[in-house]
Motif scaffolding. Structure first.
Motif, PDB file in Angstrom:
ATOM      1  N   GLN A 202       0.841  -1.198   0.000  1.00 44.47           N
ATOM      2  CA  GLN A 202       0.000   0.000   0.000  1.00 44.47           C
ATOM      3  C   GLN A 202       0.876   1.249   0.000  1.00 44.47           C
ATOM      4  O   GLN A 202       0.590   2.223  -0.708  1.00 44.47           O
ATOM      5  CB  GLN A 202      -0.919   0.002   1.218  1.00 44.47           C
ATOM      6  CG  GLN A 202      -2.043  -1.022   1.158  1.00 44.47           C
ATOM      7  CD  GLN A 202      -2.923  -0.974   2.388  1.00 44.47           C
ATOM      8  OE1 GLN A 202      -3.435   0.075   2.758  1.00 44.47           O
ATOM      9  NE2 GLN A 202      -3.080  -2.121   3.058  1.00 44.47           N
ATOM     10  N   VAL A 203       1.944   1.202   0.796  1.00 48.72           N
ATOM     11  CA  VAL A 203       2.907   2.302   0.803  1.00 48.72           C
ATOM     12  C   VAL A 203       3.481   2.498  -0.593  1.00 48.72           C
ATOM     13  O   VAL A 203       3.574   3.628  -1.094  1.00 48.72           O
ATOM     14  CB  VAL A 203       4.046   2.013   1.814  1.00 48.72           C
ATOM     15  CG1 VAL A 203       5.206   2.985   1.617  1.00 48.72           C
ATOM     16  CG2 VAL A 203       3.522   2.071   3.246  1.00 48.72           C
ATOM     17  N   ASP A 213       8.364   6.038  -4.024  1.00 47.60           N
ATOM     18  CA  ASP A 213       9.621   5.326  -4.317  1.00 47.60           C
ATOM     19  C   ASP A 213      10.117   4.506  -3.136  1.00 47.60           C
ATOM     20  O   ASP A 213      11.323   4.399  -2.896  1.00 47.60           O
ATOM     21  CB  ASP A 213      10.713   6.311  -4.769  1.00 47.60           C
ATOM     22  CG  ASP A 213      10.363   7.013  -6.068  1.00 47.60           C
ATOM     23  OD1 ASP A 213       9.537   6.476  -6.825  1.00 47.60           O
ATOM     24  OD2 ASP A 213      10.912   8.103  -6.320  1.00 47.60           O
ATOM     25  N   LYS A 214       9.193   3.894  -2.424  1.00 45.45           N
ATOM     26  CA  LYS A 214       9.541   3.031  -1.306  1.00 45.45           C
ATOM     27  C   LYS A 214       9.009   1.619  -1.557  1.00 45.45           C
ATOM     28  O   LYS A 214       8.094   1.404  -2.342  1.00 45.45           O
ATOM     29  CB  LYS A 214       8.940   3.571   0.004  1.00 45.45           C
ATOM     30  CG  LYS A 214       9.431   4.949   0.398  1.00 45.45           C
ATOM     31  CD  LYS A 214      10.907   4.962   0.748  1.00 45.45           C
ATOM     32  CE  LYS A 214      11.371   6.322   1.241  1.00 45.45           C
ATOM     33  NZ  LYS A 214      12.815   6.342   1.577  1.00 45.45           N
ATOM     34  N   ASP A 224      15.014  -3.896   0.486  1.00 47.53           N
ATOM     35  CA  ASP A 224      14.583  -2.527   0.796  1.00 47.53           C
ATOM     36  C   ASP A 224      15.254  -2.035   2.065  1.00 47.53           C
ATOM     37  O   ASP A 224      15.676  -0.873   2.154  1.00 47.53           O
ATOM     38  CB  ASP A 224      13.057  -2.468   0.956  1.00 47.53           C
ATOM     39  CG  ASP A 224      12.325  -2.428  -0.367  1.00 47.53           C
ATOM     40  OD1 ASP A 224      12.556  -1.490  -1.146  1.00 47.53           O
ATOM     41  OD2 ASP A 224      11.524  -3.344  -0.627  1.00 47.53           O
ATOM     42  N   ARG A 225      15.338  -2.895   3.047  1.00 49.33           N
ATOM     43  CA  ARG A 225      15.960  -2.508   4.315  1.00 49.33           C
ATOM     44  C   ARG A 225      17.458  -2.250   4.139  1.00 49.33           C
ATOM     45  O   ARG A 225      18.011  -1.288   4.686  1.00 49.33           O
ATOM     46  CB  ARG A 225      15.720  -3.598   5.365  1.00 49.33           C
ATOM     47  CG  ARG A 225      14.256  -3.747   5.794  1.00 49.33           C
ATOM     48  CD  ARG A 225      14.093  -4.866   6.816  1.00 49.33           C
ATOM     49  NE  ARG A 225      12.719  -5.086   7.194  1.00 49.33           N
ATOM     50  CZ  ARG A 225      12.071  -4.439   8.167  1.00 49.33           C
ATOM     51  NH1 ARG A 225      12.696  -3.497   8.854  1.00 49.33           N
ATOM     52  NH2 ARG A 225      10.813  -4.720   8.457  1.00 49.33           N
ATOM     53  N   ILE A 226      18.116  -3.101   3.358  1.00 44.88           N
ATOM     54  CA  ILE A 226      19.561  -2.958   3.143  1.00 44.88           C
ATOM     55  C   ILE A 226      19.887  -1.692   2.362  1.00 44.88           C
ATOM     56  O   ILE A 226      20.825  -0.954   2.705  1.00 44.88           O
ATOM     57  CB  ILE A 226      20.127  -4.197   2.410  1.00 44.88           C
ATOM     58  CG1 ILE A 226      20.085  -5.424   3.308  1.00 44.88           C
ATOM     59  CG2 ILE A 226      21.556  -3.932   1.939  1.00 44.88           C
ATOM     60  CD1 ILE A 226      20.469  -6.711   2.596  1.00 44.88           C
ATOM     61  N   PHE A 227      19.107  -1.421   1.309  1.00 43.82           N
ATOM     62  CA  PHE A 227      19.434  -0.324   0.397  1.00 43.82           C
ATOM     63  C   PHE A 227      18.641   0.955   0.668  1.00 43.82           C
ATOM     64  O   PHE A 227      18.636   1.878  -0.149  1.00 43.82           O
ATOM     65  CB  PHE A 227      19.233  -0.779  -1.050  1.00 43.82           C
ATOM     66  CG  PHE A 227      20.137  -1.927  -1.443  1.00 43.82           C
ATOM     67  CD1 PHE A 227      21.506  -1.739  -1.537  1.00 43.82           C
ATOM     68  CD2 PHE A 227      19.620  -3.200  -1.681  1.00 43.82           C
ATOM     69  CE1 PHE A 227      22.346  -2.783  -1.894  1.00 43.82           C
ATOM     70  CE2 PHE A 227      20.450  -4.251  -2.030  1.00 43.82           C
ATOM     71  CZ  PHE A 227      21.830  -4.046  -2.131  1.00 43.82           C
ATOM     72  N   GLY A 228      17.968   1.022   1.807  1.00 43.50           N
ATOM     73  CA  GLY A 228      17.372   2.279   2.260  1.00 43.50           C
ATOM     74  C   GLY A 228      16.077   2.703   1.613  1.00 43.50           C
ATOM     75  O   GLY A 228      15.758   3.901   1.587  1.00 43.50           O
ATOM     76  N   THR A 229      15.298   1.752   1.095  1.00 43.40           N
ATOM     77  CA  THR A 229      14.033   2.123   0.447  1.00 43.40           C
ATOM     78  C   THR A 229      12.812   1.542   1.175  1.00 43.40           C
ATOM     79  O   THR A 229      11.710   1.552   0.632  1.00 43.40           O
ATOM     80  CB  THR A 229      14.010   1.655  -1.021  1.00 43.40           C
ATOM     81  OG1 THR A 229      14.323   0.249  -1.087  1.00 43.40           O
ATOM     82  CG2 THR A 229      15.012   2.433  -1.850  1.00 43.40           C
ATOM     83  N   TRP A 230      13.028   1.044   2.402  1.00 45.04           N
ATOM     84  CA  TRP A 230      11.906   0.449   3.138  1.00 45.04           C
ATOM     85  C   TRP A 230      11.159   1.521   3.917  1.00 45.04           C
ATOM     86  O   TRP A 230      11.757   2.452   4.473  1.00 45.04           O
ATOM     87  CB  TRP A 230      12.407  -0.624   4.101  1.00 45.04           C
ATOM     88  CG  TRP A 230      11.291  -1.319   4.828  1.00 45.04           C
ATOM     89  CD1 TRP A 230      10.463  -2.282   4.351  1.00 45.04           C
ATOM     90  CD2 TRP A 230      10.871  -1.093   6.182  1.00 45.04           C
ATOM     91  NE1 TRP A 230       9.562  -2.681   5.306  1.00 45.04           N
ATOM     92  CE2 TRP A 230       9.786  -1.962   6.449  1.00 45.04           C
ATOM     93  CE3 TRP A 230      11.304  -0.231   7.197  1.00 45.04           C
ATOM     94  CZ2 TRP A 230       9.132  -2.001   7.676  1.00 45.04           C
ATOM     95  CZ3 TRP A 230      10.654  -0.262   8.420  1.00 45.04           C
ATOM     96  CH2 TRP A 230       9.582  -1.136   8.648  1.00 45.04           C
ATOM     97  N   LYS A 231       9.830   1.392   3.952  1.00 45.37           N
ATOM     98  CA  LYS A 231       8.989   2.332   4.691  1.00 45.37           C
ATOM     99  C   LYS A 231       7.780   1.594   5.246  1.00 45.37           C
ATOM    100  O   LYS A 231       7.063   0.905   4.517  1.00 45.37           O
ATOM    101  CB  LYS A 231       8.526   3.470   3.770  1.00 45.37           C
ATOM    102  CG  LYS A 231       7.778   4.587   4.480  1.00 45.37           C
ATOM    103  CD  LYS A 231       8.714   5.521   5.209  1.00 45.37           C
ATOM    104  CE  LYS A 231       7.992   6.745   5.747  1.00 45.37           C
ATOM    105  NZ  LYS A 231       8.917   7.652   6.475  1.00 45.37           N
TER     106      LYS A 231
END
Length: 306
Positions: A202-203, A213-214, A224-231
């Protein structure tokens, strides 16, 4: 060894689940979840994508995956051996798990580049162009994405995984992605620590600035967590779905091509070839004169987390 693409069984399941969610929403005070014209556009996109994909996948397997597999993994003295010296991978259970992990890694970067490179975004925007988030939206796929997607996965074949195995893993990935497109599944506790879930997706489909862009992941959210795109989904934020430059039409051709038209119009704003290149291959929103801005630029101006 030959395998059946799991999507063959997935298609009728997709239609059945869409019908189930549609019926449930209309009978449980959520009548706006589906809009008929939007649903028909999404289904038409899905049908067209499936027909084109069937042809492209044949070409992909025969002309690309099979070609590079034979080229980089020739049979040497009766044993299929990678040119780097190791024996090409077989079909043991742990090989399947490793292939699935590599597929998920490739999906992350394929998906992320679809949001970072405007020419790719022009194909992928089709999937995000609906302002509804439901299982119908899940099949709203652009027809041109299929033309370049295989090149993000071909390296897996090159290092020694069979083309058939990679295609099956691609199918499993697609099955997982489909079922993420529903609001009816809440947060799932500890599963949220490692899997890409419905609330995370949903995000991803939100056009709220803090969410754009998350969450590009496929099955896992670890990349996503490793490369900074997790939300994480914030329940206090009212989500708006869709894109900032919607097609404003239910016409299939307009939905498929509207961003390509926008790119063409932008390239005519300047005679500088570097600027023209950036309008095509730079991030969405980039402009040579600052008239439009990328998500990253806007967040920086507002001093928001990137």
């Amino acid at each position: 060894m030959e395998f059946t693409n799991p999507l063959i069984y997935g298609v009728p399941a997709f239609l059945g689940l869409i019908l189930l969610e549609l019926t449930y929403s209309k009978t449980h005070n959520n009548k706006d979840l589906y809009k008929w014209k939007d649903l028909f556009s999404s289904l038409s996109m899905g049908i067209g994508s499936a027909v084109i994909a069937a042809f492209i996948k044949i070409v992909t397997i025969i002309l690309l995956f099979e070609f590079v597999y034979e080229l980089f993994n020739p049979i040497v003295e009766g044993v299929r051996t990678n040119i780097m010296g190791w024996e090409s991978f077989g079909y043991a259970w742990y090989v399947w798990i490793l292939c699935m992990l590599l597929d998920d890694f490739s999906y992350y970067w394929f998906h992320r580049q679809n949001h970072m490179v405007r020419f790719f975004w022009a194909a992928h925007i089709v999937h995000h162009s609906s302002d509804n988030f439901n299982l119908g939206t899940a099949v709203r796929n652009g027809w041109f994405t299929i033309l370049y997607k295989p090149f993000f996965y071909v390296w897996i074949v090159i290092i020694g995984f069979s083309p058939e195995m990679v295609v099956v893993c691609l199918g499993i990935e697609a099955l997982w992605q489909f079922q993420l497109h529903t609001k009816y599944v809440p947060k799932m506790g500890i599963i949220e620590k490692f899997l890409n879930t419905h609330t995370m997706h949903q995000v991803h489909h939100s056009k709220n600035l803090e969410y754009m862009d998350k969450n590009h992941g496929g099955i896992l959210n670890v990349f996503d967590r490793i490369f900074g795109t997790w939300k994480e989904l914030d329940p206090s934020i009212d989500i708006e779905y869709g894109v900032s430059t919607p097609p404003e039409s239910y016409n299939l051709w307009v939905i498929l091509t509207h961003e390509y038209k926008n790119i063409w119009e932008d390239t005519k704003k300047t005679k500088n070839w570097k600027h023209k290149f950036m309008y095509v291959f730079g991030p969405p929103g980039w402009s040579h004169d600052g008239s439009t801005k990328t998500v990253k630029e806007i967040r920086k101006e507002l001093k928001m987390d990137t």
